[in-house]
Design an enzyme around this catalytic site. Structure first.
Site, PDB file in Angstrom:
ATOM      1  N   ASP A  49       0.826  -1.211   0.000  1.00 38.91           N
ATOM      2  CA  ASP A  49       0.000   0.000   0.000  1.00 38.91           C
ATOM      3  C   ASP A  49       0.862   1.265   0.000  1.00 38.91           C
ATOM      4  O   ASP A  49       1.968   1.272   0.535  1.00 38.91           O
ATOM      5  CB  ASP A  49      -0.915  -0.023   1.241  1.00 38.91           C
ATOM      6  CG  ASP A  49      -2.059   0.968   1.120  1.00 38.91           C
ATOM      7  OD1 ASP A  49      -2.367   1.408  -0.006  1.00 38.91           O
ATOM      8  OD2 ASP A  49      -2.642   1.305   2.166  1.00 38.91           O
ATOM      9  N   ASN A  51       1.265   3.443  -2.923  1.00 30.22           N
ATOM     10  CA  ASN A  51       1.806   3.885  -4.221  1.00 30.22           C
ATOM     11  C   ASN A  51       1.332   5.293  -4.574  1.00 30.22           C
ATOM     12  O   ASN A  51       2.113   6.120  -5.058  1.00 30.22           O
ATOM     13  CB  ASN A  51       1.329   2.955  -5.349  1.00 30.22           C
ATOM     14  CG  ASN A  51       1.930   1.574  -5.250  1.00 30.22           C
ATOM     15  OD1 ASN A  51       2.864   1.361  -4.500  1.00 30.22           O
ATOM     16  ND2 ASN A  51       1.383   0.632  -6.014  1.00 30.22           N
ATOM     17  N   ARG A  53       0.235   7.767  -2.597  1.00 29.15           N
ATOM     18  CA  ARG A  53       0.824   8.819  -1.760  1.00 29.15           C
ATOM     19  C   ARG A  53       2.299   9.012  -2.067  1.00 29.15           C
ATOM     20  O   ARG A  53       2.826  10.118  -2.013  1.00 29.15           O
ATOM     21  CB  ARG A  53       0.614   8.478  -0.272  1.00 29.15           C
ATOM     22  CG  ARG A  53      -0.776   8.834   0.210  1.00 29.15           C
ATOM     23  CD  ARG A  53      -1.094   8.184   1.529  1.00 29.15           C
ATOM     24  NE  ARG A  53      -1.412   6.772   1.354  1.00 29.15           N
ATOM     25  CZ  ARG A  53      -1.515   5.910   2.369  1.00 29.15           C
ATOM     26  NH1 ARG A  53      -1.279   6.300   3.600  1.00 29.15           N
ATOM     27  NH2 ARG A  53      -1.842   4.652   2.123  1.00 29.15           N
ATOM     28  N   HIS A  66       2.344   3.580  -9.011  1.00 20.16           N
ATOM     29  CA  HIS A  66       2.108   2.155  -9.271  1.00 20.16           C
ATOM     30  C   HIS A  66       3.266   1.559 -10.072  1.00 20.16           C
ATOM     31  O   HIS A  66       3.687   0.433  -9.827  1.00 20.16           O
ATOM     32  CB  HIS A  66       0.776   1.961 -10.014  1.00 20.16           C
ATOM     33  CG  HIS A  66      -0.414   2.391  -9.210  1.00 20.16           C
ATOM     34  ND1 HIS A  66      -0.612   1.996  -7.905  1.00 20.16           N
ATOM     35  CD2 HIS A  66      -1.470   3.203  -9.503  1.00 20.16           C
ATOM     36  CE1 HIS A  66      -1.732   2.540  -7.441  1.00 20.16           C
ATOM     37  NE2 HIS A  66      -2.271   3.279  -8.398  1.00 20.16           N
ATOM     38  N   SER A  94      -7.742  -5.140  -5.363  1.00 22.18           N
ATOM     39  CA  SER A  94      -8.900  -5.678  -4.632  1.00 22.18           C
ATOM     40  C   SER A  94     -10.183  -5.471  -5.433  1.00 22.18           C
ATOM     41  O   SER A  94     -10.232  -4.646  -6.358  1.00 22.18           O
ATOM     42  CB  SER A  94      -9.024  -4.978  -3.273  1.00 22.18           C
ATOM     43  OG  SER A  94      -9.513  -3.658  -3.436  1.00 22.18           O
ATOM     44  N   THR A  95     -11.229  -6.194  -5.029  1.00 21.55           N
ATOM     45  CA  THR A  95     -12.531  -6.015  -5.696  1.00 21.55           C
ATOM     46  C   THR A  95     -13.011  -4.572  -5.501  1.00 21.55           C
ATOM     47  O   THR A  95     -13.743  -4.040  -6.327  1.00 21.55           O
ATOM     48  CB  THR A  95     -13.583  -6.994  -5.125  1.00 21.55           C
ATOM     49  OG1 THR A  95     -13.460  -7.027  -3.705  1.00 21.55           O
ATOM     50  CG2 THR A  95     -13.375  -8.409  -5.642  1.00 21.55           C
ATOM     51  N   LEU A 160       9.302 -21.364  -4.892  1.00 26.63           N
ATOM     52  CA  LEU A 160       8.475 -20.407  -4.150  1.00 26.63           C
ATOM     53  C   LEU A 160       7.026 -20.445  -4.642  1.00 26.63           C
ATOM     54  O   LEU A 160       6.766 -20.383  -5.848  1.00 26.63           O
ATOM     55  CB  LEU A 160       9.047 -18.995  -4.353  1.00 26.63           C
ATOM     56  CG  LEU A 160       8.190 -17.829  -3.858  1.00 26.63           C
ATOM     57  CD1 LEU A 160       8.140 -17.787  -2.337  1.00 26.63           C
ATOM     58  CD2 LEU A 160       8.738 -16.498  -4.395  1.00 26.63           C
ATOM     59  N   ARG A 217       2.047  -4.838   6.163  1.00 24.87           N
ATOM     60  CA  ARG A 217       1.379  -3.793   5.393  1.00 24.87           C
ATOM     61  C   ARG A 217       2.236  -2.542   5.420  1.00 24.87           C
ATOM     62  O   ARG A 217       2.689  -2.121   6.494  1.00 24.87           O
ATOM     63  CB  ARG A 217      -0.014  -3.472   5.954  1.00 24.87           C
ATOM     64  CG  ARG A 217      -0.724  -2.399   5.103  1.00 24.87           C
ATOM     65  CD  ARG A 217      -2.179  -2.205   5.431  1.00 24.87           C
ATOM     66  NE  ARG A 217      -2.798  -1.298   4.456  1.00 24.87           N
ATOM     67  CZ  ARG A 217      -4.075  -1.296   4.123  1.00 24.87           C
ATOM     68  NH1 ARG A 217      -4.903  -2.145   4.677  1.00 24.87           N
ATOM     69  NH2 ARG A 217      -4.544  -0.447   3.220  1.00 24.87           N
ATOM     70  N   ARG A 223      -4.907  -1.748   8.931  1.00 23.58           N
ATOM     71  CA  ARG A 223      -6.119  -2.544   8.687  1.00 23.58           C
ATOM     72  C   ARG A 223      -5.805  -3.596   7.637  1.00 23.58           C
ATOM     73  O   ARG A 223      -4.772  -3.527   6.956  1.00 23.58           O
ATOM     74  CB  ARG A 223      -7.286  -1.659   8.239  1.00 23.58           C
ATOM     75  CG  ARG A 223      -6.971  -0.797   7.024  1.00 23.58           C
ATOM     76  CD  ARG A 223      -8.171   0.060   6.620  1.00 23.58           C
ATOM     77  NE  ARG A 223      -7.791   1.016   5.605  1.00 23.58           N
ATOM     78  CZ  ARG A 223      -7.445   2.290   5.837  1.00 23.58           C
ATOM     79  NH1 ARG A 223      -7.441   2.758   7.068  1.00 23.58           N
ATOM     80  NH2 ARG A 223      -7.097   3.089   4.847  1.00 23.58           N
ATOM     81  N   GLU A 236       0.847 -13.072  12.604  1.00 27.01           N
ATOM     82  CA  GLU A 236       1.507 -11.947  13.257  1.00 27.01           C
ATOM     83  C   GLU A 236       1.475 -10.792  12.269  1.00 27.01           C
ATOM     84  O   GLU A 236       1.595 -11.001  11.065  1.00 27.01           O
ATOM     85  CB  GLU A 236       2.965 -12.300  13.580  1.00 27.01           C
ATOM     86  CG  GLU A 236       3.113 -13.420  14.583  1.00 27.01           C
ATOM     87  CD  GLU A 236       2.529 -13.073  15.949  1.00 27.01           C
ATOM     88  OE1 GLU A 236       2.620 -11.908  16.354  1.00 27.01           O
ATOM     89  OE2 GLU A 236       1.964 -13.986  16.588  1.00 27.01           O
TER      90      GLU A 236
HETATM   91  C1  IPE Z   1      -1.607   0.371  -3.357  1.00 23.16           C
HETATM   92  O1  IPE Z   1      -1.370   1.736  -3.359  1.00 23.16           O
HETATM   93  C2  IPE Z   1      -1.863  -0.179  -4.734  1.00 23.16           C
HETATM   94  C3  IPE Z   1      -3.262  -0.540  -4.984  1.00 23.16           C
HETATM   95  C4  IPE Z   1      -4.245  -0.435  -4.144  1.00 23.16           C
HETATM   96  C5  IPE Z   1      -3.558  -1.077  -6.282  1.00 23.16           C
HETATM   97  P1  IPE Z   1      -2.551   2.788  -3.308  1.00 23.16           P
HETATM   98  O2  IPE Z   1      -2.954   3.129  -4.723  1.00 23.16           O
HETATM   99  O3  IPE Z   1      -3.656   2.339  -2.451  1.00 23.16           O
HETATM  100  O4  IPE Z   1      -1.830   4.033  -2.683  1.00 23.16           O
HETATM  101  P2  IPE Z   1      -2.417   5.012  -1.571  1.00 23.16           P
HETATM  102  O5  IPE Z   1      -2.812   4.149  -0.414  1.00 23.16           O
HETATM  103  O6  IPE Z   1      -3.584   5.729  -2.168  1.00 23.16           O
HETATM  104  O7  IPE Z   1      -1.292   5.923  -1.248  1.00 23.16           O
HETATM  105  C1  IPE Z   2      -5.509  -2.533  -0.205  1.00 25.05           C
HETATM  106  O1  IPE Z   2      -5.167  -1.197  -0.289  1.00 25.05           O
HETATM  107  C2  IPE Z   2      -5.482  -3.146  -1.577  1.00 25.05           C
HETATM  108  C3  IPE Z   2      -4.170  -3.319  -2.184  1.00 25.05           C
HETATM  109  C4  IPE Z   2      -3.026  -3.006  -1.649  1.00 25.05           C
HETATM  110  C5  IPE Z   2      -4.188  -3.908  -3.481  1.00 25.05           C
HETATM  111  P1  IPE Z   2      -6.254  -0.050  -0.417  1.00 25.05           P
HETATM  112  O2  IPE Z   2      -5.508   1.217  -0.539  1.00 25.05           O
HETATM  113  O3  IPE Z   2      -7.221  -0.362  -1.496  1.00 25.05           O
HETATM  114  O4  IPE Z   2      -7.021  -0.165   0.969  1.00 25.05           O
HETATM  115  P2  IPE Z   2      -7.785   0.951   1.814  1.00 25.05           P
HETATM  116  O5  IPE Z   2      -8.806   1.575   0.893  1.00 25.05           O
HETATM  117  O6  IPE Z   2      -6.780   1.951   2.263  1.00 25.05           O
HETATM  118  O7  IPE Z   2      -8.381   0.217   2.961  1.00 25.05           O
HETATM  119 MG    MG Z   3      -4.055   2.516  -0.460  1.00 26.21          MG
END
Ligand code: IPE
Ligand code: IPE
Ligand code: MG
Length: 288
Positions: A49, A51, A53, A66, A94-95, A160, A217, A223, A236
């Protein structure tokens, strides 16, 4: 074909397991960080998570974040393979991520295709077995093809176990498993009383894999965002504040070290050897 498979099996059986996993320290001041493989988790799951920001903090479009994230992905998969991790599950899409802008979803789909096309040869050569967790049928055609090809091509690999969650939702996975069991009951192939945890687990995308030992995470969010609800029950959790594109094998090793120090009890108690209940003593001869 037969010889090809045999040579793969032999190669995998003799896949060298490192004695200690080491990472050259970022600063030359500290000693190399070391961890014995017996302290490694069997199954690591990562919510990649941050990318967006990462990019926004640099005044770049989210899609650039990304793209940078796929570099971290490469490094972490290679490290997992180098260090002898058994299974690695990565949350890629995610969905719920379909609700993002058309541009962002398009960029993510493009990167997914590019990633599979450019990496599949190296991953297969390293005997990585790719499994997609999620609804592949619900993906656009080119991505669906690439994901299916990757699974078919690597299905007999014994290195793996790399699980990539794409179009994945944890609740959707549970509903899917319940439906599969219900269909078996309807067909008379299964008695409702025979539904137990093992039967349920057998219908998940991760059927047959060990539960997740360690969830990592990045980005500072605390979360699970609908990731692997069944498989994470006793995991863990380690949270790293860095954004995913900044995550690398040094940070990964730090998470593994934090895991190695955890006391996993699974609802029981880990008694230190000396505090273990003493064996009942033999009645002495005078006590008759
Ligand atoms: C995770 O980075 C990648 C995907 C969810 C596909 P985000 O795109 O959620 O980046 P933030 O959390 O908005 O910074
Ligand atoms: C979770 O990240 C999904 C992926 C990393 C692919 P999100 O950025 O979508 O999750 P929330 O919205 O912050 O919970
Ligand atoms: Mg995110």
């Amino acid at each position: 074909m037969f010889f090809d498979r045999l040579s793969r099996l032999l190669n995998d059986a003799f896949r060298p397991k490192p004695k200690y996993i080491t990472v050259t320290p970022v600063s030359s001041a500290g000693p190399a960080q070391m961890l014995p493989p017996s302290k490694l988790p069997r199954h690591v799951a990562i919510i990649m998570d941050g990318n967006g920001r990462w990019a926004q903090s640099r005044g770049m479009p989210r899609s650039a974040g990304h793209a940078a994230g796929t570099e971290a992905l490469r490094d972490i998969i290679r490290a997992s393979d180098d260090w002898g991790i058994e299974a690695l599950s990565l949350y890629a899409f995610s969905t719920e991520n379909w609700s993002r802008s058309k541009e962002e979803v398009g960029a993510l789909m493009g990167l997914l295709l590019k990633y599979f096309n450019s990496e599949i040869d190296e991953l297969d050569a390293k005997h990585v077995k790719i499994t997609i967790l999620g609804d592949v049928d619900g993906m656009p055609e080119p991505q669906r093809e690439a994901l299916r090809n990757a699974m078919v091509r690597t299905k007999d690999n014994a290195g793996l176990k790399l699980n990539i969650a794409v179009n994945y939702g944890g609740r959707a996975e549970l509903v899917r498993a319940a439906k599969a069991l219900a269909a078996q009951v309807k067909d008379g192939a299964l008695e409702p009383e025979a539904i137990d945890e093992a039967a349920f687990e057998g219908q998940l995308y991760t059927a047959g894999l060990p539960d997740v030992d360690l969830l990592i995470r990045t980005s500072g969010e605390l979360r699970t965002s609908n990731f692997l609800p069944w498989q994470l029950v006793y995991a863990e959790m380690v949270f790293d504040d860095c954004f995913w594109p900044d995550f690398d094998r040094t940070r990964y090793l730090k998470c593994l070290r934090a895991y190695a120090e955890r006391d996993r009890r699974f609802g029981g108690r880990n008694e230190p050897a000396e505090a273990a209940p003493a064996k009942p003593t033999q009645p002495s001869e005078t006590e008759t």
